[in-house]
Motif scaffolding. Structure first.
Motif, PDB file in Angstrom:
ATOM      1  N   ASP A  12       8.368 -28.089 -20.860  1.00 37.46           N
ATOM      2  CA  ASP A  12       8.318 -28.707 -22.190  1.00 37.46           C
ATOM      3  C   ASP A  12       7.703 -27.752 -23.217  1.00 37.46           C
ATOM      4  OD1 ASP A  12       9.408 -30.997 -21.131  1.00 37.46           O
ATOM      5  OD2 ASP A  12       7.469 -31.989 -20.815  1.00 37.46           O
ATOM      6  N   HIS A  13       6.687 -27.021 -22.793  1.00 35.07           N
ATOM      7  CA  HIS A  13       6.051 -26.064 -23.699  1.00 35.07           C
ATOM      8  C   HIS A  13       7.022 -24.959 -24.086  1.00 35.07           C
ATOM      9  CE1 HIS A  13       3.027 -23.464 -25.462  1.00 35.07           C
ATOM     10  NE2 HIS A  13       3.425 -22.475 -24.652  1.00 35.07           N
ATOM     11  N   GLU A  14       7.745 -24.429 -23.103  1.00 35.15           N
ATOM     12  CA  GLU A  14       8.700 -23.354 -23.404  1.00 35.15           C
ATOM     13  C   GLU A  14       9.837 -23.850 -24.291  1.00 35.15           C
ATOM     14  OE1 GLU A  14       8.383 -20.191 -22.721  1.00 35.15           O
ATOM     15  OE2 GLU A  14       6.434 -20.600 -21.799  1.00 35.15           O
ATOM     16  N   ALA A  15      10.279 -25.095 -24.063  1.00 35.09           N
ATOM     17  CA  ALA A  15      11.337 -25.641 -24.908  1.00 35.09           C
ATOM     18  C   ALA A  15      10.850 -25.790 -26.348  1.00 35.09           C
ATOM     19  CB  ALA A  15      11.791 -26.994 -24.353  1.00 35.09           C
ATOM     20  N   GLU A  16       9.599 -26.190 -26.514  1.00 33.12           N
ATOM     21  CA  GLU A  16       9.035 -26.320 -27.857  1.00 33.12           C
ATOM     22  C   GLU A  16       8.900 -24.960 -28.533  1.00 33.12           C
ATOM     23  OE1 GLU A  16       7.584 -27.984 -31.245  1.00 33.12           O
ATOM     24  OE2 GLU A  16       8.502 -28.979 -29.493  1.00 33.12           O
ATOM     25  N   VAL A  17       8.489 -23.942 -27.759  1.00 34.23           N
ATOM     26  CA  VAL A  17       8.395 -22.585 -28.306  1.00 34.23           C
ATOM     27  C   VAL A  17       9.770 -22.106 -28.767  1.00 34.23           C
ATOM     28  CG1 VAL A  17       7.904 -20.167 -27.737  1.00 34.23           C
ATOM     29  CG2 VAL A  17       6.345 -21.983 -26.972  1.00 34.23           C
ATOM     30  N   GLY A  18      10.804 -22.398 -27.950  1.00 34.90           N
ATOM     31  CA  GLY A  18      12.162 -21.995 -28.325  1.00 34.90           C
ATOM     32  C   GLY A  18      12.626 -22.663 -29.603  1.00 34.90           C
ATOM     33  N   ARG A  19      12.304 -23.948 -29.753  1.00 34.13           N
ATOM     34  CA  ARG A  19      12.724 -24.653 -30.963  1.00 34.13           C
ATOM     35  C   ARG A  19      12.028 -24.105 -32.196  1.00 34.13           C
ATOM     36  NH1 ARG A  19      12.963 -29.142 -27.372  1.00 34.13           N
ATOM     37  NH2 ARG A  19      10.738 -29.595 -27.719  1.00 34.13           N
ATOM     38  N   ARG A  20      10.782 -23.694 -32.046  1.00 37.72           N
ATOM     39  CA  ARG A  20      10.071 -23.113 -33.197  1.00 37.72           C
ATOM     40  C   ARG A  20      10.695 -21.791 -33.628  1.00 37.72           C
ATOM     41  NH1 ARG A  20       5.018 -24.760 -30.649  1.00 37.72           N
ATOM     42  NH2 ARG A  20       4.719 -22.584 -29.974  1.00 37.72           N
ATOM     43  N   HIS A  21      11.352 -21.092 -32.707  1.00 39.88           N
ATOM     44  CA  HIS A  21      12.010 -19.836 -33.038  1.00 39.88           C
ATOM     45  C   HIS A  21      13.504 -20.020 -33.296  1.00 39.88           C
ATOM     46  CE1 HIS A  21       8.270 -18.378 -31.201  1.00 39.88           C
ATOM     47  NE2 HIS A  21       8.474 -17.240 -31.882  1.00 39.88           N
ATOM     48  N   GLY A  22      13.932 -21.276 -33.439  1.00 38.26           N
ATOM     49  CA  GLY A  22      15.324 -21.536 -33.760  1.00 38.26           C
ATOM     50  C   GLY A  22      16.255 -21.467 -32.577  1.00 38.26           C
ATOM     51  N   VAL A  23      15.733 -21.521 -31.381  1.00 34.05           N
ATOM     52  CA  VAL A  23      16.566 -21.453 -30.172  1.00 34.05           C
ATOM     53  C   VAL A  23      16.541 -22.817 -29.498  1.00 34.05           C
ATOM     54  CG1 VAL A  23      16.932 -20.356 -27.942  1.00 34.05           C
ATOM     55  CG2 VAL A  23      16.052 -19.011 -29.876  1.00 34.05           C
ATOM     56  N   GLU A  24      17.700 -23.415 -29.357  1.00 35.03           N
ATOM     57  CA  GLU A  24      17.810 -24.701 -28.663  1.00 35.03           C
ATOM     58  C   GLU A  24      18.281 -24.450 -27.246  1.00 35.03           C
ATOM     59  OE1 GLU A  24      17.024 -27.678 -29.556  1.00 35.03           O
ATOM     60  OE2 GLU A  24      16.450 -27.251 -31.640  1.00 35.03           O
ATOM     61  N   TRP A  25      17.421 -24.713 -26.298  1.00 34.47           N
ATOM     62  CA  TRP A  25      17.822 -24.573 -24.905  1.00 34.47           C
ATOM     63  C   TRP A  25      17.342 -25.791 -24.102  1.00 34.47           C
ATOM     64  CZ3 TRP A  25      14.710 -19.424 -24.392  1.00 34.47           C
ATOM     65  CH2 TRP A  25      13.342 -19.681 -24.487  1.00 34.47           C
TER      66      TRP A  25
END
Length: 242
Positions: A12-25
């Motif tokens: 969940d943390h990594e997914a949130e980090v990705g969303r903050r950088h504009g990456v949806e995974w």
């Protein structure tokens, strides 16, 4: 399950980090560990409460109908709780402290209580009710609760002991199983047979009946005491009303 929760929190943390950088995974966590963890959480979310509600409601309803008593059901629930607490406590000691062969020190498998508790409750109530029905019969014949308890224990102790030993012999075969879950179930059932046959039925049931005495049958109606139970001594003096 602790490390499974830690991995999911990390995902969940990594997914949130990705969303903050504009990456949806979308991250997936597969394998038996997360499956068993989800299964355990799903089972224990509702099953224990349904089982508890079913046992309490059925015991209170059946005792109210059979004995016309509201207090007898509470007394039965006390003996059930006593037996379950002792056998699961013994099992935890065997698995975590003594560590019998096959134990890894992590306690009882989560599937075992869900599978075995209904069996243990039925086993405990079976011997309990066998004795209580006979006590109730003697009480309706005019014996006091004390005398009815003594007479019923004298009449039924042999057959209840034999029945308990038969159950003990039958379920003890599971202890020899190579599957540790079945071995655990065998130990739990065998411990319940021993505890209920030689301790609960012989000591706890009469002790609880002596606390309430005639209040055990409330609010039902029982006849006044008109008969007494006496025991013959070795020289033949005394008589029995049975």
């Amino acid at each position: 399950s602790q490390w499974v929760d830690e991995v999911r929190n990390l995902m969940d943390h990594e997914a949130e980090v990705g969303r903050r950088h504009g990456v949806e995974w979308q991250l997936y966590f597969e394998g038996m560990a997360p499956i068993l963890t989800d299964l355990k959480e799903s089972m224990y979310e509702s099953a224990p409460y349904y089982m508890l509600g079913a046992v309490v409601s059925v015991v209170l309803a059946l005792t109210a109908v059979s004995f016309q008593s509201l207090t007898m059901g509470i007394r039965l629930l006390v003996t059930v709780a006593f037996s379950l607490a002792w056998v699961f406590g013994i099992m935890v000691v065997l698995l975590q402290d003594i560590r019998i062969p096959g134990a890894q020190g992590d306690g009882i498998n989560f599937i075992v209580p869900i599978m075995i508790v209904p069996v243990l409750v039925g086993l405990t109530l079976d011997y309990d009710l066998f004795l209580l029905v006979r006590i109730h019969e003697y009480r309706l014949e005019g014996f006091s609760t004390q005398d009815a308890t003594m007479a019923a224990m004298y009449r039924t102790s042999g057959i209840i002991t034999v029945a308990g030993l038969i159950m003990l012999a039958a379920f003890s075969a599971l202890i020899t199983s190579e599957l540790f879950v079945l071995r655990t179930i065998g130990i739990l059932v065998a411990s319940t047979c021993i505890l209920d046959t030689f301790l609960v039925r012989a000591w706890l049931v009469p002790a609880l009946l002596m606390i309430g005495v005639e209040w055990n049958w409330w609010p039902g109606k029982v006849p006044p005491v008109t008969r007494r139970c006496r025991v013959n001594d070795e020289r033949g003096r005394g008589s029995s009303s049975l």
